[in-house]
Design a protein around this motif. Sequence first.
Motif, PDB file in Angstrom:
ATOM      1  N   THR A 183       0.874  -1.187   0.000  1.00 21.13           N
ATOM      2  CA  THR A 183       0.000   0.000   0.000  1.00 21.13           C
ATOM      3  C   THR A 183       0.904   1.228   0.000  1.00 21.13           C
ATOM      4  O   THR A 183       1.712   1.409   0.916  1.00 21.13           O
ATOM      5  CB  THR A 183      -0.904   0.020   1.245  1.00 21.13           C
ATOM      6  OG1 THR A 183      -1.764  -1.116   1.219  1.00 21.13           O
ATOM      7  CG2 THR A 183      -1.733   1.302   1.295  1.00 21.13           C
ATOM      8  N   ASP A 220      -9.070   3.564   5.923  1.00 16.50           N
ATOM      9  CA  ASP A 220      -9.250   2.111   5.853  1.00 16.50           C
ATOM     10  C   ASP A 220      -8.641   1.431   7.077  1.00 16.50           C
ATOM     11  O   ASP A 220      -8.874   0.248   7.314  1.00 16.50           O
ATOM     12  CB  ASP A 220      -8.571   1.540   4.592  1.00 16.50           C
ATOM     13  CG  ASP A 220      -9.268   1.972   3.314  1.00 16.50           C
ATOM     14  OD1 ASP A 220     -10.441   2.382   3.401  1.00 16.50           O
ATOM     15  OD2 ASP A 220      -8.625   1.902   2.241  1.00 16.50           O
ATOM     16  N   TYR A 221      -7.845   2.198   7.835  1.00 14.55           N
ATOM     17  CA  TYR A 221      -7.077   1.608   8.930  1.00 14.55           C
ATOM     18  C   TYR A 221      -7.336   2.341  10.244  1.00 14.55           C
ATOM     19  O   TYR A 221      -7.824   3.475  10.270  1.00 14.55           O
ATOM     20  CB  TYR A 221      -5.578   1.650   8.587  1.00 14.55           C
ATOM     21  CG  TYR A 221      -5.279   0.999   7.271  1.00 14.55           C
ATOM     22  CD1 TYR A 221      -5.170  -0.383   7.158  1.00 14.55           C
ATOM     23  CD2 TYR A 221      -5.146   1.762   6.098  1.00 14.55           C
ATOM     24  CE1 TYR A 221      -4.931  -0.999   5.941  1.00 14.55           C
ATOM     25  CE2 TYR A 221      -4.897   1.160   4.882  1.00 14.55           C
ATOM     26  CZ  TYR A 221      -4.794  -0.215   4.807  1.00 14.55           C
ATOM     27  OH  TYR A 221      -4.561  -0.822   3.595  1.00 14.55           O
ATOM     28  N   ILE A 267      -2.359   2.988  13.119  1.00 23.20           N
ATOM     29  CA  ILE A 267      -1.716   2.749  11.819  1.00 23.20           C
ATOM     30  C   ILE A 267      -1.660   4.059  11.034  1.00 23.20           C
ATOM     31  O   ILE A 267      -0.637   4.389  10.430  1.00 23.20           O
ATOM     32  CB  ILE A 267      -2.477   1.666  11.015  1.00 23.20           C
ATOM     33  CG1 ILE A 267      -2.368   0.320  11.723  1.00 23.20           C
ATOM     34  CG2 ILE A 267      -1.926   1.563   9.593  1.00 23.20           C
ATOM     35  CD1 ILE A 267      -3.141  -0.803  11.050  1.00 23.20           C
ATOM     36  N   ARG A 268      -2.767   4.802  11.046  1.00 23.57           N
ATOM     37  CA  ARG A 268      -2.816   6.089  10.328  1.00 23.57           C
ATOM     38  C   ARG A 268      -1.706   7.026  10.802  1.00 23.57           C
ATOM     39  O   ARG A 268      -1.081   7.716  10.002  1.00 23.57           O
ATOM     40  CB  ARG A 268      -4.174   6.780  10.538  1.00 23.57           C
ATOM     41  CG  ARG A 268      -5.324   6.132   9.840  1.00 23.57           C
ATOM     42  CD  ARG A 268      -6.430   7.131   9.542  1.00 23.57           C
ATOM     43  NE  ARG A 268      -6.971   7.793  10.721  1.00 23.57           N
ATOM     44  CZ  ARG A 268      -8.019   7.344  11.416  1.00 23.57           C
ATOM     45  NH1 ARG A 268      -8.607   6.223  11.071  1.00 23.57           N
ATOM     46  NH2 ARG A 268      -8.469   8.022  12.457  1.00 23.57           N
ATOM     47  N   GLN A 290      -4.314  -3.694  15.338  1.00 20.02           N
ATOM     48  CA  GLN A 290      -5.147  -3.086  14.293  1.00 20.02           C
ATOM     49  C   GLN A 290      -4.876  -3.707  12.926  1.00 20.02           C
ATOM     50  O   GLN A 290      -5.787  -3.818  12.107  1.00 20.02           O
ATOM     51  CB  GLN A 290      -4.919  -1.569  14.265  1.00 20.02           C
ATOM     52  CG  GLN A 290      -5.523  -0.862  15.474  1.00 20.02           C
ATOM     53  CD  GLN A 290      -5.297   0.633  15.467  1.00 20.02           C
ATOM     54  OE1 GLN A 290      -4.792   1.216  14.506  1.00 20.02           O
ATOM     55  NE2 GLN A 290      -5.675   1.286  16.568  1.00 20.02           N
ATOM     56  N   MET A 291      -3.652  -4.139  12.674  1.00 17.86           N
ATOM     57  CA  MET A 291      -3.357  -4.801  11.393  1.00 17.86           C
ATOM     58  C   MET A 291      -4.046  -6.161  11.310  1.00 17.86           C
ATOM     59  O   MET A 291      -4.450  -6.593  10.224  1.00 17.86           O
ATOM     60  CB  MET A 291      -1.839  -4.954  11.212  1.00 17.86           C
ATOM     61  CG  MET A 291      -1.151  -3.656  10.821  1.00 17.86           C
ATOM     62  SD  MET A 291       0.527  -3.870  10.150  1.00 17.86           S
ATOM     63  CE  MET A 291       1.436  -4.263  11.635  1.00 17.86           C
ATOM     64  N   HIS A 296      -7.612  -6.470   9.588  1.00 17.91           N
ATOM     65  CA  HIS A 296      -7.786  -6.397   8.132  1.00 17.91           C
ATOM     66  C   HIS A 296      -7.453  -7.732   7.470  1.00 17.91           C
ATOM     67  O   HIS A 296      -6.366  -8.273   7.675  1.00 17.91           O
ATOM     68  CB  HIS A 296      -6.901  -5.290   7.552  1.00 17.91           C
ATOM     69  CG  HIS A 296      -7.250  -3.930   8.069  1.00 17.91           C
ATOM     70  ND1 HIS A 296      -8.227  -3.163   7.494  1.00 17.91           N
ATOM     71  CD2 HIS A 296      -6.762  -3.233   9.122  1.00 17.91           C
ATOM     72  CE1 HIS A 296      -8.330  -2.018   8.169  1.00 17.91           C
ATOM     73  NE2 HIS A 296      -7.452  -2.044   9.159  1.00 17.91           N
ATOM     74  N   LEU A 343      -4.211  -8.108   5.574  1.00 16.18           N
ATOM     75  CA  LEU A 343      -2.995  -8.008   6.368  1.00 16.18           C
ATOM     76  C   LEU A 343      -2.846  -9.155   7.364  1.00 16.18           C
ATOM     77  O   LEU A 343      -1.725  -9.549   7.704  1.00 16.18           O
ATOM     78  CB  LEU A 343      -2.969  -6.675   7.137  1.00 16.18           C
ATOM     79  CG  LEU A 343      -2.764  -5.395   6.326  1.00 16.18           C
ATOM     80  CD1 LEU A 343      -2.869  -4.182   7.251  1.00 16.18           C
ATOM     81  CD2 LEU A 343      -1.405  -5.397   5.638  1.00 16.18           C
TER      82      LEU A 343
END
Length: 415
Positions: free
Chosen positions: A260, A333-334, A338-339, A399-400, A403, A406
Motif C-alpha cells: 500500500t 481504511d485503517y 496505523i494512520r 489493528q493490522m 484487516h 494483512l
Amino acid sequence: MFLMGKLKRDPNSVELANKIIEQYQPKSVEDMQEALKDIFGPMFESMLKGEMNHHLGYESNDKGEKESSNRRNGYGKKSVRTTAGEVEIAVPRDRDGSFEPQLIPKRKRDVSAIEDKVISMYARGMSQRDISSTIEEIYGFSVSHEMVSEITDSVLPDLAEWQSRPLNNCYPFVFVDCLYTTIRNDYEVKKYAVYTILGYTMEGKKEILGLWLNETESKHKWMQIFDELKLRGVEDIFFVSMDGVSGLEEGARAIFPDVTVQRCIVHLIRNSIKYVPSKDYKPFTAALKKVYGAPSLKACHSAFEAFEKQWSTYPGAVDVWKRNFSHVEQLFDYGSNIRKIMYTTNAVESIHSSFRKVTKKGAFPHENALLKILFLRIKELEKKWEGGHIQHWAMVMNQMLVHAHLKKRVKKYLE
C-alpha cells in the motif's frame, strides 16, 4: 546533605604520584602532561626490553647470550604519538631482525587510539582541517589531511558489508525520501540524490535498510533499489510512505505488488500552501487538519466539501488535494494507530535532518567521502535507537490483524 568519604587510593599509586610531583614540581595541567611524557618513554622502553628478553630467551648480559645465534643489536630511535604528545623512545633490535614487538608494532607510531577520536570527530561533521587543528591543539602533534582520510577510509569495508547485509523478510512500514547534496566529479560540482530507506521491523524497531546515490531520482532507480531489497531477503512490505517522487510508486509496486503506497500528507500541505498567501497559512492548514484528521471517512468527506468552498479563491491549492484525495481516503481504511504512522514521511526526514548537520560543510571530493560520513552518522543514530521501539506498537499490530489482507501476512512473519 550527603557527604562522601575520602576515596581510597592504592598506596603504591600515591607514593608514585608524590615522587613525580616532588621531582617535576608541576604548576599546571600542561606541566603534568610534560611529566607524563618523560615517564612514558622509560615505561615503553622497559616493556620493550622485556619483550626482547622473552623473544631471545635470556636477559641482557646473561650467559645465554654467548651461546645464542641471535643477539641484541643495539637500539633504534622511534617517535610515537601518545595522549600526552610525541615521545621519543629507544626500541631494542636483534641481529637477525626477527624481533616483532607487540606493544608498539613495527611501523606503528600512534599509541594514542587517535583513530577512534578522528572517526568520532568525522562522524560529527568536522572537516579534515578542523580535525587536524583539534588533534594538534589537544595532543600536541599534527595529523595531516591525508592521514585523516586514511583513518576514515578504514570504515569503508564495514560500509560495504552493511550495504549488502541480509535484511529481515518483512518490514510492515517503510519510509523513503531523497536528500540532495553536492559532489565534485572531474572538477565539476554536481547535485546528487541520496536515497534513504527506513524500515520498521515486526518488533517495532527502526532500521535503515540502505543508502544509494544517483544523479537524479527516477522510476528505474527506485525499481533497482526495491529489487535489491528483495534480493537481500525482503519478501513483503505492507506500507510505503513517500513524497511525490516521480516513479517511486510504480517502482515499489513492480517489485512488491501487494504494498500500500501512501503519499505523505505533510508534503501535500507544503505543496498546497505554495498557492496560499502567508496571511492565510494558519486558517488554511487548520481547515485541512479537519480533513485528514477527521474521526471517520464520512466526517473526512464533509470536511473536504467545506474546505473546497471555503478556499475556492485559491484553486491551485485546492487542486493539489483533489488530485491526491485517494491518498487521504485510504488512511481511513485503517485504525488511528496505523494512520498515525503511515500518513507522513517525518520518520525518514528526521534522519535526513541529522544527515544535513554533517553534509552542510560543502561539496564532497567523491562518492566514498559522502557515503562514509553518512554511514558513521547512521551508526550514531543506531546507538540512540538501541532498546527503543515505536510508540503504541502493540496497538498497531492488533489493528493490522483486523484487516483480512494483512492478517495472514502478519501471522506469517510473526511465526
